[in-house]
Motif scaffolding. Structure first.
Motif, mmCIF file in Angstrom:
data_model
loop_
_atom_site.group_PDB
_atom_site.id
_atom_site.type_symbol
_atom_site.label_atom_id
_atom_site.label_comp_id
_atom_site.label_asym_id
_atom_site.label_seq_id
_atom_site.Cartn_x
_atom_site.Cartn_y
_atom_site.Cartn_z
ATOM 1 N N ASP A 185 -15.484 30.672 37.680
ATOM 2 C CA ASP A 185 -15.150 30.302 36.299
ATOM 3 C C ASP A 185 -14.238 29.068 36.282
ATOM 4 O O ASP A 185 -13.197 29.061 36.953
ATOM 5 N N GLN A 227 -8.662 35.515 34.535
ATOM 6 C CA GLN A 227 -9.884 36.281 34.789
ATOM 7 C C GLN A 227 -10.051 37.365 33.726
ATOM 8 O O GLN A 227 -9.076 37.981 33.305
ATOM 9 N N SER A 231 -15.798 37.110 32.443
ATOM 10 C CA SER A 231 -15.874 35.902 33.285
ATOM 11 C C SER A 231 -16.250 36.285 34.716
ATOM 12 O O SER A 231 -17.046 35.614 35.363
ATOM 13 N N GLN A 234 -19.875 37.062 35.254
ATOM 14 C CA GLN A 234 -20.716 35.863 35.416
ATOM 15 C C GLN A 234 -20.632 35.337 36.849
ATOM 16 O O GLN A 234 -21.631 34.915 37.435
ATOM 17 N N THR A 235 -19.420 35.366 37.397
ATOM 18 C CA THR A 235 -19.261 34.945 38.801
ATOM 19 C C THR A 235 -20.120 35.819 39.698
ATOM 20 O O THR A 235 -20.861 35.329 40.564
#
Ligand code: SF4
Length: 469
Positions: A185, A227, A231, A234-235
């Motif tokens: 991110d 974080q 997020s 998505q990582t």
């Protein structure tokens, strides 16, 4: 000694409510006794005496080389590193390292190196010619092997390598690569001062695959500033797309009084304990759903990975890099701050580059602390490492090997463990202790029951250890 036939370990069961209730600080057991117990009564002479007694030893050896340099500071970092652009320090380091390899290599001449790891800092801070020089020194002073089963690995900071570096590493004999990813991110990356795009990592992964490296690992961290569950999901989705063979998912511990660079992190931007737990929950489940197996203590692997096979064959071990296959009993550490595990001893080099260098320029080993492992340590190490690696303990085997009565010797440990059994983390019979699927998430806590030094310690403080969440 005949190993009792054991059933395969239970599948890991992800239960974060349980993790929350067992959130205490504790060691990761990369060694037992743990490194905080080393002291200065252990000297280079102790090491030399042991090496003289072991001069005819031809057993395989593991080598670790610490490269302490980094180009930029990552604010979360807790490693022993030097952030610099001064290349003169690299020259000094390589010259001193050559001296250390000469001294150590003479002591261990007959032993084939089956495992080699370059860690840091950032090993790829070194230019290609410098990496070549370093590996030439290793090959000149130790018996490197080219057998397919060797494990020669290097940690890579994706921001520091070119395509040609990957080809060079293959040519130098490395067959495993570990990439420092942490989080994709941009907001998180900005707040830890470590910017690297997923696209650049993807290109690197293709390059590594093109060169047929045997294994690719990713290091990730949860609990970093900015974080969120979303997020980090998505990582993880991008990580799963890239399909690394192994994933280490570490917990960020915010200790700005100990690690000064962490003072650059605004405490207000850190996720709360509840958010961290939710991140761990989401990510853990997502990785299991994607087919990864949870080996334990932060590590996930693809099915069929050598670590999983090693567990099956009772060949899994823990060392200072985490889990590994048992290719060598002794580990020799080179470079500032490196730790060696040799015979019944642990020893650590000076952390400071100048102090480490100064000892070597006088022709001395740069060892500044360590310890002799006692018989009681060996017994407890066997129990802790067997539980951490095999997930079950054969009690009669331990009694026979160490000449003890398990129930009386470990009376207080078993009392603690019975509470864990009531929570379904372990199953205890007259002959075995088995870690359940629920217990696999809390291996550290289970092992801590057998740690003599924790039994005697002030458990009101975290000491030098990180917490589960
Ligand atoms: S995290 Fe790695 S690259 Fe970043 S400062 Fe620490 S050792 Fe260097």
């Amino acid at each position: 000694m005949v190993q009792a036939i054991q059933s395969p370990p239970a599948e890991a069961e992800w239960d974060t409510t349980l993790i929350r209730s067992y959130d205490v600080a504790g060691p990761r057991y990369t060694s037992y006794p743990t490194a905080n117990l080393f002291d200065e009564s252990f000297t280079a002479n102790d090491y030399l005496q042991l090496a003289a007694a072991e001069r005819f030893n031809i057993a395989p050896l593991s080598l670790y080389v610490h490269v302490p340099f980094c180009r930029n500071i990552c604010y979360y970092c807790a490693c022993n590193k030097i952030v610099t652009r001064n290349r003169a320090l690299v020259r000094q380091y390589l010259d001193s390292l050559a001296r250390e390899m000469d001294l150590r290599g003479r002591l261990h001449t007959r032993r084939p190196v089956t495992q080699l790891h370059l860690g840091g800092g950032t090993p790829t801070y070194l230019k290609e010619a410098e990496l070549t020089e370093l590996m030439h020194q290793v090959a000149s002073n130790f018996r490197l092997c080219d057998h397919e089963s060797r494990e020669y690995s290097i940690e890579i900071d994706p921001r520091t390598v070119k395509d040609t570096t990957i080809a060079l590493l293959k040519g130098l004999g490395f067959n495993r690569i570990s990439l420092g990813i942490q989080d994709f991110d941009p907001l998180v990356q900005g707040s830890i001062n470590r910017t690297q795009s997923p696209e650049s990592v993807e290109n690197l992964v293709h390059k590594i695959r093109d060169h047929n490296f045997k294994s690719l690992s990713f290091d990730l961290i949860y609990g970093l500033p900015q974080q969120s569950v979303r997020s980090f999901q998505q990582t993880i989705a991008r990580v799963i797309d890239m399909s690394p063979d192994r994933i280490a998912l570490y917990n960020y511990a915010h200790l700005p009084t100990v690690f000064t660079s962490q003072r650059a992190i605004d405490r207000q931007t850190l996720p709360s304990a509840d958010t961290k737990l939710a991140i761990l929950d989401t990510v853990g489940r997502r990785l299991l759903d994607a087919g990864y197996d949870y080996i334990g203590m932060d590590h996930f692997v693809r099915p069929g990975d050598e670590l999983e096979l090693a567990r099956h064959n009772h060949k899994l071990q823990r060392n200072f890099q985490g889990y590994s296959t048992s290719l060598a009993a002794d580990l020799i550490g080179l470079g500032p701050s490196s730790i060696s595990q040799f015979g019944d001893t642990f020893s650590q080099n000076a952390k400071d580059l100048q102090r480490w260098s100064a000892a070597l320029s006088k022709g001395h080993l740069p060892i500044v602390r360590g310890l002799h492992v006692s018989n009681e340590d060996k017994l407890r190490r066997h129990v802790i490492m067997t539980l951490a690696c095999q997930l079950s303990l054969d009690i009669p085997e331990v009694e026979q090997r160490f000449g003890i009565n398990f129930a009386s010797h470990f009376e207080s440990s078993l009392t603690q463990l019975k509470a864990f059994a009531r929570d379904g983390l372990v199953e205890i019979t007259q002959t075995t202790i088995s870690v359940t699927g629920r217990g696999r998430l809390l291996l550290r806590n289970i092992c801590m029951c057998f740690d003599q030094y924790l039994l005697n310690a002030d458990r009101k403080s975290d000491g030098p250890f990180s917490r589960t969440i």
